[in-house]
Design a protein around this motif. Structure first.
Motif, mmCIF file in Angstrom:
data_model
loop_
_atom_site.group_PDB
_atom_site.id
_atom_site.type_symbol
_atom_site.label_atom_id
_atom_site.label_comp_id
_atom_site.label_asym_id
_atom_site.label_seq_id
_atom_site.Cartn_x
_atom_site.Cartn_y
_atom_site.Cartn_z
ATOM 1 N N ALA A 169 -2.713 10.117 -0.488
ATOM 2 C CA ALA A 169 -1.455 9.571 -1.004
ATOM 3 C C ALA A 169 -0.852 8.554 -0.048
ATOM 4 O O ALA A 169 -0.179 7.607 -0.473
ATOM 5 C CB ALA A 169 -0.466 10.711 -1.260
ATOM 6 N N PRO A 180 -2.281 4.020 0.390
ATOM 7 C CA PRO A 180 -1.793 2.720 -0.098
ATOM 8 C C PRO A 180 -0.810 2.034 0.837
ATOM 9 O O PRO A 180 -0.604 0.815 0.721
ATOM 10 C CB PRO A 180 -1.117 3.087 -1.432
ATOM 11 C CG PRO A 180 -1.825 4.317 -1.882
ATOM 12 C CD PRO A 180 -2.116 5.067 -0.627
ATOM 13 N N LEU A 181 -0.182 2.752 1.759
ATOM 14 C CA LEU A 181 0.734 2.116 2.712
ATOM 15 C C LEU A 181 0.000 1.387 3.829
ATOM 16 O O LEU A 181 0.626 0.615 4.557
ATOM 17 C CB LEU A 181 1.659 3.169 3.322
ATOM 18 C CG LEU A 181 2.692 3.805 2.379
ATOM 19 C CD1 LEU A 181 3.477 4.870 3.110
ATOM 20 C CD2 LEU A 181 3.619 2.741 1.808
ATOM 21 N N ASP A 190 7.447 -1.154 -2.203
ATOM 22 C CA ASP A 190 7.255 -0.640 -3.563
ATOM 23 C C ASP A 190 8.406 0.265 -3.995
ATOM 24 O O ASP A 190 8.236 1.131 -4.849
ATOM 25 C CB ASP A 190 5.925 0.123 -3.665
ATOM 26 C CG ASP A 190 5.893 1.365 -2.795
ATOM 27 O OD1 ASP A 190 6.838 1.565 -1.996
ATOM 28 O OD2 ASP A 190 4.934 2.149 -2.905
ATOM 29 N N LYS A 220 7.792 4.237 -3.937
ATOM 30 C CA LYS A 220 6.877 4.966 -4.823
ATOM 31 C C LYS A 220 5.845 5.758 -4.019
ATOM 32 O O LYS A 220 5.635 6.956 -4.244
ATOM 33 C CB LYS A 220 6.150 3.990 -5.753
ATOM 34 C CG LYS A 220 7.047 3.173 -6.655
ATOM 35 C CD LYS A 220 6.214 2.166 -7.427
ATOM 36 C CE LYS A 220 7.100 1.174 -8.159
ATOM 37 N NZ LYS A 220 6.315 0.131 -8.837
ATOM 38 N N THR A 221 5.204 5.070 -3.083
ATOM 39 C CA THR A 221 4.164 5.733 -2.305
ATOM 40 C C THR A 221 4.753 6.816 -1.409
ATOM 41 O O THR A 221 4.148 7.886 -1.233
ATOM 42 C CB THR A 221 3.406 4.707 -1.463
ATOM 43 O OG1 THR A 221 2.909 3.660 -2.315
ATOM 44 C CG2 THR A 221 2.235 5.351 -0.750
ATOM 45 N N SER A 223 5.223 9.793 -3.472
ATOM 46 C CA SER A 223 3.929 10.409 -3.752
ATOM 47 C C SER A 223 3.424 11.195 -2.548
ATOM 48 O O SER A 223 2.886 12.302 -2.691
ATOM 49 C CB SER A 223 2.912 9.330 -4.132
ATOM 50 O OG SER A 223 1.632 9.880 -4.334
ATOM 51 N N GLN A 274 9.179 9.687 -7.800
ATOM 52 C CA GLN A 274 8.096 8.718 -7.924
ATOM 53 C C GLN A 274 8.066 8.098 -9.322
ATOM 54 O O GLN A 274 7.926 6.881 -9.471
ATOM 55 C CB GLN A 274 6.768 9.384 -7.625
ATOM 56 C CG GLN A 274 5.570 8.444 -7.762
ATOM 57 C CD GLN A 274 4.247 9.169 -7.671
ATOM 58 O OE1 GLN A 274 4.202 10.374 -7.447
ATOM 59 N NE2 GLN A 274 3.160 8.460 -7.860
ATOM 60 N N ASP A 329 6.306 -4.054 -7.471
ATOM 61 C CA ASP A 329 5.592 -3.949 -6.201
ATOM 62 C C ASP A 329 5.493 -5.330 -5.573
ATOM 63 O O ASP A 329 5.214 -6.319 -6.267
ATOM 64 C CB ASP A 329 4.178 -3.392 -6.399
ATOM 65 C CG ASP A 329 4.195 -1.951 -6.870
ATOM 66 O OD1 ASP A 329 5.214 -1.281 -6.671
ATOM 67 O OD2 ASP A 329 3.192 -1.509 -7.451
#
Length: 466
Positions: free
Chosen positions: A96, A99-100, A151, A154-155, A158, A315, A323
């Motif tokens: 999770a 993505p960062l 974003d 969001k991440t 998550s 989220q 994004d």
């Protein structure tokens, strides 16, 4: 001819230049720092998973109650499975969080093409045709680097949800340990109970055989009818049947204890006798409830599930926002690997997706409310289990005292009945009834002692103790 190694050198140099000059946005650093600081504490895991130490050998050894629990906590494969589940959950947190981080992709491709061109020159009756062929070898090598700049959390949401679920999985380990501990305690007590019944039934068989000899002797001298001998023989046969059942019950109980400790079912096993009444000081119900709410894994899991559902709801709400991503490529093309590069800043915003995100958000809200309701249901179940266990401890403690009094009375009654029978003033019915009452009292005492031990084990489980 340029070699592939020489052709790739500019690409490698470009990759190093990009990595050396890349600067993460402050928002990404903030999200990364928050997530890493809140990461779950590590469990007892090796770099590749739980330890696999073999269980100790028990050949010829009498194990104590505490040793049986310790062995089970070390060797029980169900606990090992929960440890691996927790390891997998921690890796899902890393997934999770991925993505960062920068996303780096390398591309190498080579294309060969050939073309034929027909051309005409001149005029008149005769037109000459010229055929020309060309062959082209094109090589492309590039590296692409993209970075999520922002974003709207969001991440991060998550990651928070994955971290809470990993915590839920971590409490699965403690839950499994408590369940295994309870199973071992009950199985250990059942082995002792079965062995106590074997002792009781052997004594009953000895008494029945003694009565049979007495009845037979009295019949041979003519002071007792043959019906007394037949009745005594029936008592002997019934005592043998009860002894066989007790022996088989012990074998079954040992199978359960071996399995609970993580051993093969047929492993020889010897245990210490723990069917001794020692009064235990039980706390009041409010204190037990406070302890249970602090230590019960199920309650902690229910509360963490609420937090995970809340993070998932955040989220899904933040999925409505865009994004912001930065990307760049560096590489070379054609046979001489001419330098090429590009930089892109993109804002992606899905305006409408047919209501899919709205439905996901509403689903997340419903799941959050369900998780909150489950916390209240778990509290009620804990309250029921704690109070039921406390009542069972008190009830079995009182039963032990009553059963011990019953044993004393039954022993005296049997002694008197046997004396009257031997003196010729009592009947065989009185003697067999007294013997049956004594067997029943001894069995009741053993059952009360076993139930008391099991009630204590269930009380420990209800308040979250091992």
């Amino acid at each position: 001819m340029t070699t592939p190694m020489r052709m790739a050198r500019p690409v490698v140099a470009g990759v190093l230049a990009i990595l050396a000059s890349s600067v993460w946005p402050a928002a990404v650093w903030a999200q990364a720092s928050m997530t890493l600081q809140a990461s779950p504490p590590p469990a007892t895991l090796s770099p590749i998973g739980p330890s696999k130490a073999p269980p100790p050998e028990l050949a010829g050894k009498t194990i104590s109650f505490e040793e049986a629990v310790t062995i089970a906590l070390q060797a029980q494969p169900q606990i090992q499975a929960r440890l691996y589940d927790y390891a997998a959950a921690r890796f899902r947190v890393d997934q999770a969080f991925a993505p960062l981080l920068p996303q780096l992709t390398g591309t190498l491709s080579s294309q060969w093409s050939s073309s034929t061109v027909l051309s005409t020159t001149g005029t008149g009756a005769t037109v000459p045709v010229t055929v020309s062929r060309s062959f082209e070898d094109t090589f492309l090598g590039q590296v692409s680097l993209s970075q999520l700049l922002f974003d709207f959390g969001k991440t991060a949401a998550s990651v928070d949800a994955a971290r809470k679920l990993a915590e839920v999985s971590r409490y699965d380990i403690e839950l499994q340990r408590q369940l295994i501990t309870q199973s071992v305690k009950e199985a250990y007590t059942n082995v002792n109970f079965a062995q106590r019944l074997i002792l009781v039934q052997r004594q009953a068989l000895e008494r029945a055989e003694l009565n049979f000899k007495s009845a037979k002797g009295f019949f041979e001298v003519g002071t007792r009818p043959k019906s007394d001998v037949a009745r005594a023989a029936v008592d002997v046969a019934n005592a043998k049947v009860d002894l066989i059942r007790a022996v088989n019950a012990e074998r079954t109980a040992k199978v359960a204890l071996n399995t609970a400790m993580g051993y093969q079912a047929d492993r020889p096993l010897r245990v210490q006798d723990n069917l001794v009444y020692t009064p235990s000081q039980v706390d009041t119900l409010p204190k037990l409830m406070d302890e249970a709410l602090r230590q019960q894994p199920e309650y902690r899991q229910a509360k963490l599930s609420v937090e995970a559902s809340d993070a998932k709801q955040r989220q899904t709400f933040r999925d409505f926002f865009p994004d912001l991503t930065g990307a760049g490529t560096y590489g070379g093309a054609r046979t001489d690997l001419n330098e090429q590069w590009s930089a892109t800043l993109s804002l992606t915003w899905s305006i409408y997706d047919g209501g899919n995100r709205i439905a996901k958000y509403q689903e997340a809200k419903a799941l959050t409310e369900a998780a909150r309701a489950n916390v209240k249901a778990t509290e009620l179940n804990i309250s029921k289990d704690v109070e039921s266990a406390q009542i069972a401890v008190q009830e079995t403690s009182e039963r032990i005292q009553a059963a011990q009094t019953a044993v004393e009375s039954a022993q005296e009654n049997f002694r008197l009945a046997q004396g009257r029978f031997d003196a010729g003033v009592g009947t065989i019915l009185d003697l067999t009834d007294a013997q049956s009452a004594l067997n029943q009292a001894l069995n009741g005492e053993a059952l009360a002692l076993a139930d008391y031990r099991i009630a204590l084990a269930r009380l420990d489980r209800a308040v979250g103790r091992r």
